[in-house]
Design an enzyme around this catalytic site. Structure first.
Site, PDB file in Angstrom:
ATOM      1  N   ASP A 149      -7.351  -3.672   0.421  1.00 13.95           N
ATOM      2  CA  ASP A 149      -7.086  -3.691   1.871  1.00 13.95           C
ATOM      3  C   ASP A 149      -8.417  -3.790   2.621  1.00 13.95           C
ATOM      4  OD1 ASP A 149      -5.463  -3.806   4.103  1.00 13.95           O
ATOM      5  OD2 ASP A 149      -5.093  -1.643   4.200  1.00 13.95           O
ATOM      6  N   ASP A 153      -9.207   4.460  -2.626  1.00 17.43           N
ATOM      7  CA  ASP A 153     -10.505   4.861  -2.062  1.00 17.43           C
ATOM      8  C   ASP A 153     -10.611   6.378  -1.872  1.00 17.43           C
ATOM      9  OD1 ASP A 153      -8.817   5.260   0.087  1.00 17.43           O
ATOM     10  OD2 ASP A 153      -9.988   4.083   1.521  1.00 17.43           O
ATOM     11  N   LEU A 174      -6.553   5.215  10.218  1.00 23.20           N
ATOM     12  CA  LEU A 174      -7.243   4.369   9.244  1.00 23.20           C
ATOM     13  C   LEU A 174      -6.903   2.907   9.520  1.00 23.20           C
ATOM     14  CD1 LEU A 174      -6.767   6.364   5.906  1.00 23.20           C
ATOM     15  CD2 LEU A 174      -8.926   5.953   7.097  1.00 23.20           C
ATOM     16  N   ALA A 175      -7.909   2.052   9.484  1.00 19.57           N
ATOM     17  CA  ALA A 175      -7.722   0.626   9.775  1.00 19.57           C
ATOM     18  C   ALA A 175      -8.290  -0.170   8.607  1.00 19.57           C
ATOM     19  CB  ALA A 175      -8.417   0.262  11.078  1.00 19.57           C
ATOM     20  N   HIS A 194       0.816  -1.233   0.000  1.00 20.28           N
ATOM     21  CA  HIS A 194       0.000   0.000   0.000  1.00 20.28           C
ATOM     22  C   HIS A 194       0.846   1.278   0.000  1.00 20.28           C
ATOM     23  CE1 HIS A 194       0.321  -0.438   4.354  1.00 20.28           C
ATOM     24  NE2 HIS A 194      -0.670  -1.286   4.456  1.00 20.28           N
ATOM     25  N   HIS A 233      -7.088   6.974   1.683  1.00 21.64           N
ATOM     26  CA  HIS A 233      -5.728   6.547   2.039  1.00 21.64           C
ATOM     27  C   HIS A 233      -4.670   7.370   1.323  1.00 21.64           C
ATOM     28  CE1 HIS A 233      -7.698   3.098   3.880  1.00 21.64           C
ATOM     29  NE2 HIS A 233      -6.548   2.801   4.451  1.00 21.64           N
ATOM     30  N   ARG A 257      15.649  15.150   0.433  1.00 22.63           N
ATOM     31  CA  ARG A 257      17.008  14.629   0.635  1.00 22.63           C
ATOM     32  C   ARG A 257      17.009  13.137   0.902  1.00 22.63           C
ATOM     33  NH1 ARG A 257      17.880  19.739   3.442  1.00 22.63           N
ATOM     34  NH2 ARG A 257      18.956  21.108   1.949  1.00 22.63           N
TER      35      ARG A 257
END
Ligand code: ZN
Length: 391
Positions: free
Chosen positions: A282, A255, A315-316, A223, A258, A234
């Protein structure tokens, strides 16, 4: 020829067919014993072919999802048995997915072993849509843990390596997400040499380390953008390495939550090939269910407005299916439909090195396809030439 043989040969007619490279109009997809045997004009159909007319729709390669934590109300982390895997595969078939990797989020050694056992049963029972497993963790970086339970994140030890190597050749495809912080380059080299697809993810490491792991055989990045060091001016980070290294493929969650669509577009334009960016969902157990939330490693996950989050807002996983992701790539990112479909079929097949079997509708490949309306709504899903879902 017996009647049975006659039924084993089908021609899917009445659809505009996308084989992964080219669109074909006025032709039929010829399927024999679950395998594509060609895309032929109606004059070229052999005798004793069963005709299946799909009435002016689109026929495209089935979607391949390499990161699926759950579906149909089932989380793999909570349920390691063949019926759980069957439920997950069936839930995603409703959205055009014809091959997927049930994905175990960081958990204990025992849960991982039970997951492997369940996967072996799913393979033995030929569960439609089951491709293999994705083990995401536990050998990740706590600094980039995302929704993974930090108490369960740990280094890969000799017993872990031995248990993983014992799965060599067990599945058609198997992906393992690791972070260099908790996995050595030698471990990655030996797992890659054994045929596992090693994916770099949930890591705060820099460009040089990713390059060293890619040199050792790591094939993909998990992901892209999420739970990894960003592209800095850098220090190119994991994102910079994923885009710069042509030998790396990368999954992305499409979506709109994310990853911002602007960043997705920049990444797609910048990606060095032949490696490509492919879509993963996911997805969690919510897909194909009316759940308003669920538990993960004893913590509440809340479902609201297309997102899944922990109580602190992290986010899960995602609350999106593959077809909606293709819509997003086509409509919100402005990608040609061909390319949006390839990101969900051909490219994940290439990433997993299963391009000789899946991902396109070419002679000799599995007849895994989706019938869609012209406006990209679901009509039906076919795995190995058999219809597994009708809208
Ligand atoms: Zn993750």
């Amino acid at each position: 020829m017996t009647a049975q043989n006659a039924i084993a040969r089908k021609a899917i007619t009445g659809a505009r067919i996308f084989d992964g490279q080219t669109w074909h109009a006025g032709k039929a997809l010829l399927v024999e014993d679950g395998i594509v045997s060609g895309i032929v004009g109606h004059g070229g159909l052999p005798e004793n072919t069963e005709l299946v007319d799909v009435n002016g729709q689109l026929l495209v390669p089935g979607f391949i999802d390499l990161q699926v934590n759950g579906g149909g109300g089932v989380m793999l982390n909570h349920r390691q048995d063949v019926d759980g895997i069957r439920t997950i595969c069936a839930a995603h078939a409703r959205f055009g997915t014809t091959a997927l990797l049930p994905t175990l989020i960081t958990d204990t050694f025992d849960i991982r072993q039970r997951t492997v056992e369940a996967g072996l049963q799913a393979k033995a029972q030929r569960v439609p849509g089951f491709l293999g497993l994705h083990l995401e963790g536990p050998h990740l970086s706590v600094a980039r843990k995302g929704a993974h339970d930090p108490a369960l994140i740990r280094p890969m030890d000799a017993a872990d390596l031995e248990a993983l190597l014992a799965c060599k050749g067990a599945f058609d495809a198997m992906m393992i997400t690791v972070a260099p912080e908790n996995t050595t380059v030698e471990q990655v080299a030996s797992l890659s040499a054994a045929g596992f697809i090693i994916s770099i993810g949930h890591t705060d490491t820099g460009y040089a380390t990713v390059a060293a792991y890619a040199d050792a055989g790591a094939r993909t990045v998990t992901h892209l953008f999420n739970a990894m060091s960003p592209l800095g001016h850098r220090e190119p980070g994991v994102v910079g390495a994923a885009l710069d290294r042509g030998d790396l493929y990368a999954g992305i969650i499409a979506d709109g939550f994310h990853v911002d669509p602007v960043s997705m577009g920049v990444a797609l334009r910048a990606k060095a090939g032949p490696g490509r960016i492919f879509i993963v969902t996911d997805a969690m157990s919510t897909i194909g269910s009316d759940q308003t939330g669920f538990m993960l490693n004893g913590r509440d996950i809340f479902r609201k407005d297309g997102r899944l989050t922990l109580a602190d807002g992290t986010l899960a996983g995602a609350d999106i299916d593959m077809l909606s992701s293709v819509h997003f790539a086509h409509e919100k990112l402005g990608l040609p439909l061909d390319e949006a479909i390839r990101m969900a079929s051909a490219y994940p097949a290439d990433a997993m090195r299963i391009e000789a079997r899946k991902g396109r509708l070419l002679p000799g490949l599995d007849a895994d396809f989706v019938i869609l309306t012209e406006t990209l709504d679901m009509v039906s899903t076919w795995i190995g030439g058999a219809c597994v879902f009708e809208a």
